[in-house]
Motif scaffolding. Structure first.
Motif, PDB file in Angstrom:
ATOM      1  N   LEU A   1       0.819  -1.209   0.000  1.00 45.30           N
ATOM      2  CA  LEU A   1       0.000   0.000   0.000  1.00 45.30           C
ATOM      3  C   LEU A   1       0.856   1.263   0.000  1.00 45.30           C
ATOM      4  CD1 LEU A   1      -2.870  -1.037   2.429  1.00 45.30           C
ATOM      5  CD2 LEU A   1      -2.898  -0.959  -0.046  1.00 45.30           C
ATOM      6  N   GLN A   2       1.999   1.194   0.640  1.00 50.68           N
ATOM      7  CA  GLN A   2       2.822   2.408   0.694  1.00 50.68           C
ATOM      8  C   GLN A   2       3.724   2.539  -0.519  1.00 50.68           C
ATOM      9  OE1 GLN A   2       4.643   1.995   4.568  1.00 50.68           O
ATOM     10  NE2 GLN A   2       3.176   3.427   5.443  1.00 50.68           N
ATOM     11  N   HIS A   3       4.084   1.363  -1.104  1.00 47.04           N
ATOM     12  CA  HIS A   3       4.966   1.411  -2.279  1.00 47.04           C
ATOM     13  C   HIS A   3       4.402   0.542  -3.387  1.00 47.04           C
ATOM     14  CE1 HIS A   3       7.840   3.211   0.489  1.00 47.04           C
ATOM     15  NE2 HIS A   3       7.549   2.235   1.326  1.00 47.04           N
ATOM     16  N   PRO A   4       3.304   0.955  -3.967  1.00 50.03           N
ATOM     17  CA  PRO A   4       2.705   0.129  -5.014  1.00 50.03           C
ATOM     18  C   PRO A   4       3.553   0.148  -6.272  1.00 50.03           C
ATOM     19  CG  PRO A   4       1.573   2.233  -4.862  1.00 50.03           C
ATOM     20  CD  PRO A   4       2.575   2.222  -3.768  1.00 50.03           C
TER      21      PRO A   4
ATOM     22  N   THR B   1      -2.679  -1.143  -9.063  1.00 50.86           N
ATOM     23  CA  THR B   1      -2.676  -0.916  -7.621  1.00 50.86           C
ATOM     24  C   THR B   1      -2.684   0.583  -7.343  1.00 50.86           C
ATOM     25  OG1 THR B   1      -1.192  -2.813  -7.524  1.00 50.86           O
ATOM     26  CG2 THR B   1      -1.605  -1.649  -5.470  1.00 50.86           C
ATOM     27  N   VAL B   2      -1.906   1.298  -8.128  1.00 50.34           N
ATOM     28  CA  VAL B   2      -1.878   2.750  -7.956  1.00 50.34           C
ATOM     29  C   VAL B   2      -3.260   3.336  -8.210  1.00 50.34           C
ATOM     30  CG1 VAL B   2      -0.914   4.896  -8.850  1.00 50.34           C
ATOM     31  CG2 VAL B   2       0.560   2.909  -8.571  1.00 50.34           C
TER      32      VAL B   2
ATOM     33  N   PRO C   1      -5.271   4.206   4.261  1.00 49.15           N
ATOM     34  CA  PRO C   1      -4.588   2.913   4.394  1.00 49.15           C
ATOM     35  C   PRO C   1      -3.085   2.988   4.181  1.00 49.15           C
ATOM     36  CG  PRO C   1      -5.962   2.964   2.422  1.00 49.15           C
ATOM     37  CD  PRO C   1      -6.255   4.201   3.165  1.00 49.15           C
ATOM     38  N   ARG C   2      -2.618   4.107   3.658  1.00 49.87           N
ATOM     39  CA  ARG C   2      -1.180   4.206   3.420  1.00 49.87           C
ATOM     40  C   ARG C   2      -0.417   4.764   4.623  1.00 49.87           C
ATOM     41  NH1 ARG C   2      -2.469   7.069  -2.249  1.00 49.87           N
ATOM     42  NH2 ARG C   2      -4.074   7.919  -0.864  1.00 49.87           N
TER      43      ARG C   2
ATOM     44  N   ALA D   1      -8.209   5.772  -6.088  1.00 53.91           N
ATOM     45  CA  ALA D   1      -9.670   5.854  -6.116  1.00 53.91           C
ATOM     46  C   ALA D   1     -10.272   5.997  -4.732  1.00 53.91           C
ATOM     47  CB  ALA D   1     -10.242   4.615  -6.794  1.00 53.91           C
ATOM     48  N   ILE D   2      -9.471   5.738  -3.699  1.00 59.22           N
ATOM     49  CA  ILE D   2     -10.026   5.870  -2.356  1.00 59.22           C
ATOM     50  C   ILE D   2     -10.126   7.333  -2.009  1.00 59.22           C
ATOM     51  CG2 ILE D   2      -9.753   5.292   0.071  1.00 59.22           C
ATOM     52  CD1 ILE D   2      -7.682   3.326  -0.790  1.00 59.22           C
TER      53      ILE D   2
END
Lengths: 283, 344, 314
Positions: A255-258, A263-264, B263-264, A269-270
């Motif tokens: 999630l932090q480094h897609p 995935t990006v 979530p990040r 989109a969130i």
């Protein structure tokens, strides 16, 4: 509620077999207009180690629900194999599936549809006890109360006699979870368990799932398009796009480094109130 | 310029004899021309019902009980029949959550446009097929769709495309105000973002007043200028969107914000809100949120808090936003320490 | 079997609800509990209430016939071809029988045939419909084909042919003939509904709970079809009443039994209208129509039967 530290009940984890999905594909032939084939899953492989929590993430149509159905035996893969320990899931017949369900249970997405509107809460939770564990009516009734306590529906006596329409969405989902846990399964497949719930109810249900997993040492397959839920419950995630696994890794890292473009896109989109204001906030 | 002024809107829902559910209670609402406002709340808070009431779309067993709704100077609450129907052209319109399912499966998109244009044609307007096609292509362009969509049937389009078509159909009426009721909830998460972006751009370019109804606070804060939070049928907070993430707010708003996280982020702390919303079929004394509120004072159980100034907007809370009209409220607020920073 | 749960202690005001009793056996005519609740549900609907009242009167008349009828229906002791008078309220037949007594006793046969034929037809419809709806594939294809065949054949002419060829002429022949020709519509509708319910998540959930086929069909799917089954029953009963009257009117019934249909048969044979015995034609016709109407009216209230919310009202 913090992220899980991955520990499970000692001893139990050792007896839960791993779920190994090898090169599984599912192709639906669409009849009628001759639209041809629809590839729901495309050579997917992954393993759920004993006691681990794996997330399957993707938008609708990505194949995640199809995989859930194949893993729980509701559908057969077109090719590839699914093994739960030594058991070949894709070759189970009707009788084999029944005993398989004793070990692999499902938490459904729609709490409004997953409960028979005419049966009480107690009935729903007691059936697996009677079918799989052969409990008598009185013993089952006691156990139902215990299970309702575990999922936070207290006092259990108040909830046991209720019908689904008398409960809120969050309460219904807890009943669905209680039912899934009743026969003490080894693997729980949760298909979007909180996406139809109000935001204020999600944390409670997610917390419950995480606790249950930690206390009982069961494996969890968490299927969702909601990355926040995946972050909270899972150790590792797989990102699915059009039936293919496009990225996998430790949840926080992915999630932090897609790396993959899809995935990006999913992360973009969130819409969260905090991202809207710029940086990801820490509390 | 003020476009919508609603006062004392109450909606009661009577599913069977003897049961009355007050879904919207005493709502006052004022919108200026060109504003983009969000209406946020959870299931059962009355946001969709309010949206339907404002666009006069309520159907039995729900009905508007009391309340004046002045739209562009006209009291539309008292209109019915042909007079009301005429308000729908260059007036107000609504885009529903499953508007994409409201398309007639046996008619092409061009037919849909024809139907709408002809039904609301002014005297002397005559729409030939060519005119329908031209206007249809123009409207589809506004929602970023290709004109060849006109010849297609609804089932040949994806969910996102159908929702855009629904929006284009509403635009055909040249409305001054559009209510979007959860327009993207039924769509795939990636398509949601694209459609919301289109709605935002449209609102900016066309300048209509828009009300976005959603349960998703994130979506609302991203797209709107102003947000109203609803709980148990009432508006409990009304703030500029940018101001909502910081500072003190209505306890429910704060609790709701606590249910979201990125979530990040390095560390995530997610909360829920214990308890559940009150039963709207029973009369409620005092603030509806009191049973679940960590700041509840004695007065909260007795008197319904009116919307009073808080920060750049208003909130209905005796403790956070004591109203001068309520006797004893200021004292109670001081006692509760309304000036302290909220803990998260 | 049921889980008996203790009555819960009252909690937060506004959230307590009367605990509904454990589920009784459903699907087939169940215990009094189920029936009582069903009647209450039907009674709450205006049209159904009227239907229940008419039906109730008919049933009472049928049961209490010996008490209500002033004379025996078969006794040929009266002067034939009489118009309504003090002794014979509805007049007499060409054989000297009292029409009023015949009307009262006639209720028995009409009701019996209507209800029983309706029940048998519904039973067949439910069995075939459930099996076809639950098991897609070859079984469904075969059963659907048979159903469609039965639908296509005109029921009334088939009934006439069957009744004419069968040697015995008893009431039971009529019941069987009527049931045999009217199950198909119900079967088709039930199959559709079962097919939809089969894909519902609570059915999958029940399977995950280890339920076997029999229980899934009869304890999960069928209870959710109560309205439909009841509706089919009343529709079949309506058709049965009309069919029975038609068969007897045409002389295909047992001429020795007394039923509303046979009264019409004799009325026709004896030219009742010419002899001024208009009640002999009017009364049974009206009675048949009212009985059929009562079933139809009750059907308006049947939708609520499947609604679990109505179980709360004690």
């Amino acid at each position: 509620m913090r992220q899980p530290n991955g520990q499970s009940a000692p001893g139990k984890a050792a007896s839960v077999p791993p779920l190994v999905v090898s090169d599984v594909s599912k192709i639906y032939t669409v009849r009628g207009r001759g639209r041809g084939k629809f590839i729901a899953a495309d050579h997917v492989s992954f393993t759920i180690p004993p006691g681990a929590a794996l997330g399957l993430v993707g938008a609708s149509g990505s194949g995640k629900s199809t995989l859930a159905k194949m893993i729980t035996g509701s559908e057969r893969p077109t090719s590839g194999s699914i093994k739960f320990g030594d058991l070949a899931v894709e070759r189970l017949g009707a009788g084999g599936l029944r005993s398989y369900h004793r070990r692999v249970q499902m938490v459904f997405q729609d709490p409004y549809a997953a409960l028979n509107p005419l049966h009480t809460v107690a009935y729903h939770v007691a059936r697996p006890l009677q079918n799989f564990l052969g409990m008598s009516a009185s013993r089952a009734s006691e156990r139902v109360h215990e299970l309702l306590e575990i999922v936070g529906l207290t006092p259990p006596a108040q909830f046991a006699g209720k019908l689904p329409h008398q409960l809120s969405g969050g309460q219904r989902q807890r009943v669905v979870i209680a039912r899934a846990l009743a026969c003490d399964p080894e693997l729980v497949v949760a298909d979007e368990p909180v996406s139809m719930l109000d935001v204020s109810l999600r944390s409670g249900v997610l917390k419950l799932l995480a606790e249950l997993r930690a206390n009982r040492g069961l494996s969890l397959l968490y299927i969702t398009h909601d990355l926040l839920g995946a972050r909270i419950i899972t150790d590792e995630i797989l990102v699915l796009h059009k039936g293919k696994v496009v990225e996998r890794g430790a949840t926080k890292h992915v999630l932090q480094h897609p790396k993959d473009e899809y995935t990006v896109q999913l992360l973009d989109a969130i819409a969260t109130p905090f991202a809207a204001n710029g940086a990801a906030t820490t509390h | 310029m003020m476009l919508l002024h609603a006062q004392g809107v109450n909606v009661v829902y009577e599913p069977s004899r003897g049961t009355r559910i007050w879904s919207v209670r005493d709502v006052d609402l004022t919108l200026q021309q060109g504003e983009f406002v969000g209406l946020v709340g959870e299931s059962g808070c009355g946001k969709s019902t309010l949206g339907f009431a404002l666009t006069r779309m309520l159907r039995a067993p729900a009905r508007l009980e009391n309340g004046a709704i002045h739209f562009n100077g006209v009291d539309v609450a008292s209109l019915s029949g042909e007079a009301l129907r005429r308000q729908r052209r260059k007036g107000f319109a609504i885009v529903l959550q499953s508007a994409m399912n409201a398309l007639n499966p046996v008619r092409t998109i061009q037919n849909h446009f024809g139907d709408i244009l002809r039904a609301h044609a002014g005297p002397g307007d005559h729409y030939s097929e060519g005119a329908v096609r031209r206007r249809g292509a123009e409207l589809l362009g506004k929602v970023r769709l290709d004109p060849n969509v006109l010849a297609k049937f609804p089932h040949e389009l994806s969910g996102g495309m159908r929702q855009r078509v629904s929006i284009a159909l509403v635009l055909a009426l040249e409305p001054k105000m559009i209510v979007f009721d959860e327009p993207t909830t039924a769509l795939d998460v990636i398509v949601q973002k694209a459609v919301m972006q289109t709605i935002q751009e449209l609102q900016r370019d066309q300048g209509f007043t828009a009300i976005l109804i959603s349960h998703d606070l994130g979506v609302v804060l991203e797209s709107t200028d102003r947000v109203m939070v609803m709980y148990a049928g009432r508006i409990v907070e009304d703030q500029p969107s940018k101001a909502l993430v910081r500072g003190l707010h209505h306890p429910y708003t704060e609790a709701l914000l606590g249910c979201y996280a990125d979530p990040r982020a390095e560390e995530i702390h997610l909360e829920g809100i214990p308890g559940s919303p009150p039963d709207l079929s029973k009369p409620l004394a005092g603030c509806a949120y009191a049973p679940r509120c960590p700041l509840a004072e004695e007065i909260c159980w007795k008197l319904v808090p009116p919307l009073a100034p808080l920060g750049s907007g208003a909130a209905a809370c005796h403790v956070r936003a004591p109203s001068a009209k309520v006797p004893g409220a200021t004292a109670a607020a001081a006692k509760a320490g309304a000036g302290t920073v909220a803990t998260k | 079997m049921s889980i008996v749960s203790p009555v819960p202690p009252p909690t937060v005001p506004g959230t307590e609800v009367e605990v509904p009793r454990g589920p009784a056996a459903r699907g087939l005519p169940g215990p009094l509990l189920f029936l009582g609740r069903a009647l209450r549900t039907l009674w709450s609907n205006g049209k159904a209430r009227i239907g229940l009242v008419i039906l109730g009167i008919d049933i009472l008349v049928a049961i209490l016939a010996p008490l209500l009828a002033p004379h025996s229906p078969d006794a040929t002791t009266f002067t034939p071809y009489q118009s309504p008078n003090a002794t014979n309220w509805f007049g007499t037949t060409g054989n000297g029988q009292d029409v009023f007594s015949q009307m009262i006793y006639g209720a028995r046969i009409s009701l019996l045939v209507g209800l029983i034929a309706g029940a048998v037809a519904t039973l067949v419809a439910v069995t075939i419909g459930l099996i076809a709806g639950y098991r897609p594939g070859m079984i469904d294809e075969v059963l659907s084909f048979i159903t469609n065949l039965a639908l296509v054949i005109p029921a009334l002419p088939l009934m006439f042919i069957l009744a004419a060829y069968l040697k015995s002429r008893s009431v039971w022949t009529i019941v069987l003939v009527v049931a045999f020709t009217s199950w198909a519509t119900g079967a088709r509708v039930i199959r559709s509904q079962a097919s939809t319910l089969r894909t519902r998540e609570f059915v999958t959930s029940a399977q995950f709970s280890g339920e076997r086929l029999f229980r899934v069909v009869f304890r999960e799917i069928l209870p959710n079809m109560t309205s439909l089954v009841a509706g089919s029953f009343f529709a079949a009963a309506t058709a049965a009443v009309m069919a029975e009257a038609s068969l007897e009117f045409l002389g295909l019934g047992d001429p020795n039994t007394v039923s509303w249909g046979t009264i019409l048969y004799y009325a026709q044979q004896q030219n009742a209208l010419l002899t001024g015995q208009w009640l002999m034609v009017f009364a049974p016709g009206l009675a048949i129509a009212l009985l059929a109407l009562s079933f139809t009216l009750v059907n308006f209230g049947v939708d609520a039967l499947s609604n679990p919310r109505l179980r709360e009202k004690a």
